[in-house]
Design a protein around this motif. Structure first.
Motif, PDB file in Angstrom:
ATOM      1  N   UNK A   1       0.844  -1.171   0.000  1.00 35.56           N
ATOM      2  CA  UNK A   1       0.000   0.000   0.000  1.00 35.56           C
ATOM      3  C   UNK A   1       0.891   1.236   0.000  1.00 35.56           C
ATOM      4  N   UNK A   2       0.597   2.156  -0.866  1.00 34.16           N
ATOM      5  CA  UNK A   2       1.391   3.360  -0.990  1.00 34.16           C
ATOM      6  C   UNK A   2       1.116   4.310   0.171  1.00 34.16           C
ATOM      7  N   UNK A   9       6.425  10.341   1.610  1.00 34.75           N
ATOM      8  CA  UNK A   9       7.098   9.723   0.458  1.00 34.75           C
ATOM      9  C   UNK A   9       8.481  10.334   0.252  1.00 34.75           C
ATOM     10  N   UNK A  10       8.592  11.650   0.420  1.00 30.73           N
ATOM     11  CA  UNK A  10       9.888  12.316   0.274  1.00 30.73           C
ATOM     12  C   UNK A  10      10.834  11.882   1.392  1.00 30.73           C
ATOM     13  N   UNK A  15      15.486   8.406   2.945  1.00 34.95           N
ATOM     14  CA  UNK A  15      16.007   7.255   3.680  1.00 34.95           C
ATOM     15  C   UNK A  15      16.469   6.160   2.724  1.00 34.95           C
ATOM     16  N   UNK A  16      15.670   5.878   1.708  1.00 36.26           N
ATOM     17  CA  UNK A  16      16.035   4.849   0.722  1.00 36.26           C
ATOM     18  C   UNK A  16      17.305   5.244  -0.044  1.00 36.26           C
ATOM     19  N   UNK A  53       5.802   4.239  -4.314  1.00 37.88           N
ATOM     20  CA  UNK A  53       5.401   4.339  -5.708  1.00 37.88           C
ATOM     21  C   UNK A  53       6.577   4.466  -6.659  1.00 37.88           C
ATOM     22  N   UNK A  54       6.309   4.195  -7.925  1.00 40.47           N
ATOM     23  CA  UNK A  54       7.358   4.185  -8.939  1.00 40.47           C
ATOM     24  C   UNK A  54       7.932   5.577  -9.190  1.00 40.47           C
TER      25      UNK A  54
END
Length: 169
Positions: A1-2, A9-10, A15-16, A53-54
């Motif tokens: 789930x997004x 998301x930012x 972090x990613x 999300x992509x």
């Protein structure tokens, strides 16, 4: 789930990106397991596709690629991430939306071959060296294709497990 918030998301994207940079940097420190570190960095992109999300994962890939060029330089592992390991999670996500397994495998193999060819050409330009390979080129390509299919299968298993664990909460 997004995630439902752009700010989340930012934040996750940052972090990613940081985690990906750490694993790419570890490929330069550790004498072994370079492919394992690149594999983990590619998993981070897949986690991003599932959670944020992509679109945001594409930003993670771009920022990780730029930062790894600045921090690590043009090396074999950096080129490997930029040309194959980084974008493959995004490419895999797009290809698997076709829901036609035979066509998916053909497109994935075409992508793999194109990235392998581009890697070979760029490696020779930026890192001139002679490769002393103990097996024939055909044997090496066959081995690389088998490893790629195993890599794709492991990514599919990871996606399945991650999605099932995430939604059991």
């Amino acid at each position: 789930m997004l995630l439902n918030s752009k700010s989340k998301a930012v934040a996750y994207g940052g972090l990613f990106t940081a985690l990906s940079i750490v694993f790419i940097y570890l490929t330069n420190i550790l004498p072994y397991n370079k492919l394992a570190m690149l594999f983990i960095a590619s998993l981070i992109i897949l986690i991003g596709v599932i959670t944020i999300g992509a679109k945001y994962s594409l930003f993670v890939y771009i920022s990780t690629s730029i930062l790894s060029l600045f921090l690590i330089g043009i090396r074999g592992v950096t080129l490997s991430y930029i040309l194959f390991f980084g974008p493959y999670g995004l490419i895999k996500n797009l290809i698997e939306k076709l829901k036609k397994p035979v066509l998916e495998i053909i497109i994935k193999l075409l992508y793999f071959n194109a990235s392998l060819f581009l890697y070979y050409k760029l490696y020779n330009v930026f890192i001139p060296t002679t490769l002393d390979i103990p097996i024939s080129i055909v044997g090496l390509l066959l081995l690389l294709h088998i490893v790629f299919i195993a890599y794709d299968y492991l990514l599919s298993l990871f996606i399945y497990k991650f999605r099932n664990r995430k939604y059991k909460k």
